[in-house]
Design a protein around this motif. Structure first.
Motif, PDB file in Angstrom:
ATOM      1  N   THR A 338       0.823  -1.210   0.000  1.00 51.49           N
ATOM      2  CA  THR A 338       0.000   0.000   0.000  1.00 51.49           C
ATOM      3  C   THR A 338       0.859   1.264   0.000  1.00 51.49           C
ATOM      4  O   THR A 338       0.531   2.255  -0.666  1.00 51.49           O
ATOM      5  N   CYS A 342       0.444   3.912  -2.976  1.00 52.34           N
ATOM      6  CA  CYS A 342       0.061   5.302  -2.697  1.00 52.34           C
ATOM      7  C   CYS A 342       1.090   6.285  -3.248  1.00 52.34           C
ATOM      8  O   CYS A 342       0.779   7.454  -3.492  1.00 52.34           O
ATOM      9  N   VAL A 347      -4.457   7.738  -7.994  1.00 54.43           N
ATOM     10  CA  VAL A 347      -5.770   7.518  -7.369  1.00 54.43           C
ATOM     11  C   VAL A 347      -5.605   7.220  -5.882  1.00 54.43           C
ATOM     12  O   VAL A 347      -6.323   7.780  -5.032  1.00 54.43           O
ATOM     13  N   PHE A 348      -4.669   6.354  -5.554  1.00 48.33           N
ATOM     14  CA  PHE A 348      -4.442   5.991  -4.148  1.00 48.33           C
ATOM     15  C   PHE A 348      -3.763   7.128  -3.394  1.00 48.33           C
ATOM     16  O   PHE A 348      -4.021   7.333  -2.204  1.00 48.33           O
ATOM     17  N   GLU A 350      -4.227  10.286  -3.907  1.00 48.83           N
ATOM     18  CA  GLU A 350      -5.297  11.240  -3.613  1.00 48.83           C
ATOM     19  C   GLU A 350      -6.177  10.744  -2.474  1.00 48.83           C
ATOM     20  O   GLU A 350      -6.593  11.526  -1.602  1.00 48.83           O
ATOM     21  N   TYR A 351      -6.437   9.444  -2.455  1.00 44.09           N
ATOM     22  CA  TYR A 351      -7.273   8.856  -1.394  1.00 44.09           C
ATOM     23  C   TYR A 351      -6.582   8.965  -0.038  1.00 44.09           C
ATOM     24  O   TYR A 351      -7.216   9.318   0.965  1.00 44.09           O
ATOM     25  N   LEU A 352      -5.273   8.691  -0.019  1.00 41.42           N
ATOM     26  CA  LEU A 352      -4.517   8.790   1.231  1.00 41.42           C
ATOM     27  C   LEU A 352      -4.487  10.241   1.722  1.00 41.42           C
ATOM     28  O   LEU A 352      -4.666  10.507   2.922  1.00 41.42           O
ATOM     29  N   LYS A 354      -6.690  12.511   1.146  1.00 44.79           N
ATOM     30  CA  LYS A 354      -8.031  12.841   1.611  1.00 44.79           C
ATOM     31  C   LYS A 354      -8.236  12.383   3.061  1.00 44.79           C
ATOM     32  O   LYS A 354      -8.770  13.130   3.896  1.00 44.79           O
ATOM     33  N   LYS A 355      -7.816  11.161   3.354  1.00 47.36           N
ATOM     34  CA  LYS A 355      -7.953  10.634   4.724  1.00 47.36           C
ATOM     35  C   LYS A 355      -7.088  11.413   5.709  1.00 47.36           C
ATOM     36  O   LYS A 355      -7.482  11.636   6.855  1.00 47.36           O
ATOM     37  N   HIS A 368      -6.928   2.554   5.721  1.00 40.38           N
ATOM     38  CA  HIS A 368      -8.065   2.766   4.817  1.00 40.38           C
ATOM     39  C   HIS A 368      -7.639   2.515   3.368  1.00 40.38           C
ATOM     40  O   HIS A 368      -8.394   1.909   2.584  1.00 40.38           O
ATOM     41  N   ALA A 369      -6.425   2.970   3.032  1.00 39.64           N
ATOM     42  CA  ALA A 369      -5.911   2.738   1.679  1.00 39.64           C
ATOM     43  C   ALA A 369      -5.672   1.249   1.439  1.00 39.64           C
ATOM     44  O   ALA A 369      -5.867   0.753   0.322  1.00 39.64           O
ATOM     45  N   LYS A 372      -8.880  -0.345   0.477  1.00 39.40           N
ATOM     46  CA  LYS A 372      -9.179  -0.008  -0.917  1.00 39.40           C
ATOM     47  C   LYS A 372      -8.348  -0.890  -1.855  1.00 39.40           C
ATOM     48  O   LYS A 372      -8.844  -1.388  -2.872  1.00 39.40           O
TER      49      LYS A 372
END
Length: 391
Positions: A338, A342, A347-348, A350-352, A354-355, A368-369, A372
């Motif tokens: 992960t 990331c 995409v990952f 950005e997700y990380l 965001k969290k 959380h990543a 996903k």
């Protein structure tokens, strides 16, 4: 339906055979852990069953002790179910309030579980052969950890013998530094080297990256070093570097074997940016047959990445800790993968971010990543499509 429960041990196995009515057809059978014992068990099963009977054999996942009998049962076309020892332990306790645990009781418990649990899935021949990849990845994991500890020892010893060296090189754990310290394990030894000899050693070991200027810099630092002169520590440093080199050679050999298996499998998850051969191999080895898991959440639970649940009365300030049960190797591989995903996958990433923006700690955001990533891995492996194709 005839269910065979086997309690696996090192030198012998205890067996119990029940039919669908719960009637004991054979109880307290103890067989030696050898070919004669395996054949005796097979003959007993045949004697207790008819051609029309559906036979289910269950045993606990007890590591290397169960590997041989598992292979024998699969070779004889028997449906084998490998159970989590934690599951069987809780089931045995639910059957009686008495604190009773023996090999014979465990064998009967396993057979009873086979009768009652319709959700159990049989162990496939593919999963059995997957053990080779699992053995290699776990073996490499242990070797890498062992090497990491030795590298810590090198850092500790250099701090004693030549502390200034660490500031002169990008890392102590590079070929040129190991070559230097193997020959001259201490500031005193380095300070006495002829400049030409030191230069040649560094040029050869660093493949031309370091030359005369670096040799002068190191020798001058050695002559004014505060490092202690301790022959015992110098000897330990030489031997530690030798062990690291041997381990590195072994790890390289293991990785070649892993690469061959992965080339044959060519799994879709390798198409995910950031997922390398070693991480992918460990993930596949630990999960095995994806058809055994009904959803990505089941995979997370198997890895011990699911949050634990605790509720009592009106208590509402419970913090959901990670369970950390299941395969620690899978948990390590998923988290390690992960981090790289990331970094390489927008995409990952950005997700990380965001969290993290939501105020979550880095490790919590990474978990959380990881969830996903598990969902993505599950989808790719089930569909057989590459990441870009599936996206």
């Amino acid at each position: 339906m005839v269910c065979v429960g086997i309690d696996v041990a090192k030198d012998k196995h205890d067996c119990c055979i029940l039919d669908s009515d719960g009637t004991i057809r054979a109880d307290c059978i103890t067989i030696p852990n050898n070919m004669d014992g395996f054949k005796q068990l097979l003959q007993t099963i045949r004697d207790c069953t008819k051609r029309s009977d559906k036979i289910k054999v269950g045993l606990e996942a007890t590591g290397h002790y169960s590997y041989n009998i598992l292979g024998f049962l699969l070779d004889n076309d028997l449906a084998v179910y490998v159970m989590n020892p934690l599951h069987t332990n809780l089931y045995r306790k639910s059957l009686s309030l008495r604190k009773t645990k023996t090999d014979r009781v465990d064998a009967r418990t396993i057979a009873t579980m086979l009768l009652s649990d319709v959700d159990l899935k049989s162990y496939t021949d593919t999963a059995y052969h997957n053990e080779e990849l699992k053995s290699l990845t776990r073996y490499r994991f242990d070797k890498v950890r062992e090497r990491a500890k030795l590298k810590q020892s090198v850092s500790r010893l250099v701090t004693i013998l030549f502390p200034e060296l660490e500031k002169l090189v990008p890392s102590l754990h590079i070929a040129s530094v190991y070559a230097l310290l193997s020959e001259y394990p201490g500031a005193k030894q380095i300070s006495e080297i002829h400049l030409t000899k030191l230069t040649n050693l560094l040029v050869t070991a660093s493949k031309g990256r370091y030359g005369k200027d670096k040799a002068i810099q190191i020798r001058d630092a050695a002559r004014t070093s505060i490092g202690s002169v301790m022959p015992a520590k110098s000897l330990e440093l030489k031997h530690t570097i030798k062990l690291i080199r041997e381990l590195t050679s072994e790890i390289d050999e293991i990785e070649v074997s892993i690469q061959k298996i992965m080339d044959e499998l060519n799994p879709p998850i390798l198409s995910i940016p950031g997922v390398g051969i070693q991480s992918a191999a460990m993930i596949l080895a630990e999960i095995g047959d994806f058809s055994n898991f009904e959803s990505p959440d089941k995979v997370l639970a198997y890895a011990g990445c699911s949050p634990s649940t605790y509720q009592s009365g009106k208590l509402t300030n419970c913090y959901a800790h990670m369970e950390k049960r299941g395969s620690r190797y899978l948990r390590y591989a998923l988290y390690n993968a992960t981090k790289y995903v990331c970094y390489w996958n927008p995409v990952f990433a950005e997700y990380l971010a965001k969290k993290r923006a939501e105020g979550k700690h880095y490790n919590v955001a990474l978990s959380h990543a990881t969830k996903k990533l598990v969902r993505l891995i599950y989808a790719l492996q089930k569909s057989g499509k590459a990441y870009l194709t599936a996206a």
